[in-house]
Design an enzyme around this catalytic site. Structure first.
Site, short mmCIF file in Angstrom:
data_model
loop_
_atom_site.label_atom_id
_atom_site.label_comp_id
_atom_site.label_asym_id
_atom_site.label_seq_id
_atom_site.Cartn_x
_atom_site.Cartn_y
_atom_site.Cartn_z
N LYS A 296 0.85 -1.22 -0.17
CA LYS A 296 0.06 -0.18 0.07
C LYS A 296 1.04 1.39 -0.04
O LYS A 296 2.10 1.24 0.28
CB LYS A 296 -0.95 -0.09 1.24
N PHE B 45 -15.73 2.98 7.61
CA PHE B 45 -14.23 3.48 7.13
C PHE B 45 -13.90 3.49 5.77
O PHE B 45 -12.86 3.65 5.19
CB PHE B 45 -13.10 2.75 7.96
N ARG C 19 2.68 -6.17 8.91
CA ARG C 19 2.03 -5.01 9.39
C ARG C 19 2.44 -4.62 10.89
O ARG C 19 2.54 -3.50 10.94
CB ARG C 19 0.48 -5.67 9.48
N ASN D 283 -1.97 -0.05 6.80
CA ASN D 283 -1.29 -1.20 7.52
C ASN D 283 -0.48 -1.98 6.50
O ASN D 283 -0.31 -3.06 6.59
CB ASN D 283 -2.33 -2.27 7.80
N HIS E 37 -1.86 -5.71 1.65
CA HIS E 37 -2.92 -6.30 1.64
C HIS E 37 -3.09 -7.79 1.09
O HIS E 37 -2.07 -7.90 0.20
CB HIS E 37 -4.08 -5.46 0.35
#
Length: 363
Positions: free
Chosen positions: A122, A168, A216, A226, A229
């Site tokens: 990410k 979220f 993470r 985090n 994925h």
């Protein structure tokens, strides 16, 4: 079985029925169906590829003509871990695509637990891509596809469709589109489960408590930022990999190449197969270079010869250079810094600033 039948294959309908004796001990061998595009004849040729792990030898049979194409020959550049469906392997300068198992024994031994899944680095962990890829390699995964992309809002919404009703959701979409991501297709036994284990709990705080050595825990901040994925099921993995690596021939999300004030670094197949990709990315970052685009790709000999055309007849190792590049997966990296060509050459030796690679990937 008669002696004359050993080593022959028959085509029955659309399936290939191998007549080789069942593998035992030193005679163990694995069979695959492989395709090779013959540029001279403009034909896609199909072979039965046999691999003998005891001595690293290979053998090939022409499926259509039912005859031996390559007698059993030792070939040290091919390894058992390279043999999985969908991979491209190089056998004596021919780049073969493995499209199916050649017999039930091979399917049972090598295909029963092999899985592919999506690994996504990410935006918050892009600077730690080298460390994450190093952890992936050390955990027994093989990276079979890789590209840095920038997700549009629509692509992000498609990717996170399962979270649409979560409170979220908007924050998640805003975060995943805030910068580039690196998508990878990774392979190993029980890949989905093992990748989730390596990731750790979704909340980075909980990961630091429950799985302190996980990705993470080491690189994440909270439940959204985090670091990475992972797909949670076969269905999710298939859907998510289709978004980043479309099987229909589409381009998927846009790559991040800028083509300005840059140079091109090619990480060669031997370095990829030796698991050095993560270490090289770390070294590039620590030398204060910016990686603005990255993608894994394979090239056939015709394209490699075109790329290296300037060296033909100039350097004695030209043929070896061509053979190396088309021997397996490469990774192209767009490098940015002040006067990148000069500074990057000082860092790692001569490297041509070539837009050619990314143009091929976009076509």
């Amino acid at each position: 079985m008669k002696a004359g039948q050993q080593g022959r294959s028959l085509q029955s309908g659309s399936s290939l029925v191998s007549l080789y004796l069942a593998p035992k001990n030193q005679s163990e061998r694995f069979a695959f169906i492989a395709e090779w595009y013959d540029p001279n004849a403009s034909l896609l040729r199909r072979y039965e590829l046999l691999y003998y792990p005891a001595d690293g030898s290979v053998e090939m049979h022409d499926v259509k003509n039912r005859r031996t194409f390559l007698k059993r020959t030792k070939y040290e550049d091919l390894r058992l871990e390279d043999l999985f469906i969908g991979n491209k392997v190089n056998v004596f300068s021919r780049q073969l695509l493995l499209v199916d198992y050649g017999d039930q024994y091979t399917a049972r031994q090598l295909g029963s637990r092999k899985e592919k899944t999506l690994a996504l680095i990410k935006p918050d962990a892009i600077s730690k891509a080298g460390e994450i890829i190093e952890m992936i390699n050390k955990s027994g995964f093989t990276v079979t596809k890789l590209r840095m992309v920038m997700l549009s809002r629509k692509e992000a919404m498609d990717f996170h469709a399962d979270h649409h009703s979560r409170p979220f959701y908007n924050e998640l979409i805003q975060f995943i589109t805030s910068g580039p991501v690196i998508a990878m297709e990774i392979l190993r036994d029980d890949a989905i489960c093992e990748w989730k284990r390596l990731l750790g709990p979704a909340n980075s705080g909980q990961a630091r408590s429950d799985a302190p050595g996980s990705i993470r825990a080491l690189f994440g901040t909270d439940g959204i930022r985090n670091a990475a994925h992972g797909s949670d099921s076969f269905a999710s993995a298939a859907r998510e990999m289709e978004l980043f690596f479309p099987s229909s021939g589409g381009c998927g999300p846009a790559n991040t190449a800028k083509f300005t004030n840059c140079t091109c670094c090619i990480i060669k197949p031997h370095a990829i197969s030796e698991g050095l990709l993560g270490k090289i990315l770390i070294a590039i970052r620590d030398a204060c270079f910016e990686i603005s685009a990255i993608q894994m790709f394979n090239m056939d000999r015709v394209n490699v010869e075109e790329f290296y055309e300037v060296y033909k007849g100039v350097v004695p190792e030209y043929n070896e250079m061509v053979t190396e590049i088309c021997s397996g997966s490469c990774v192209a990296i767009e490098i940015q810094q002040t006067n990148p060509t000069k500074t990057f050459r000082e860092f790692c030796g001569p490297a041509d600033p070539v837009q050619y690679f990314f143009k091929i990937l976009d076509n």
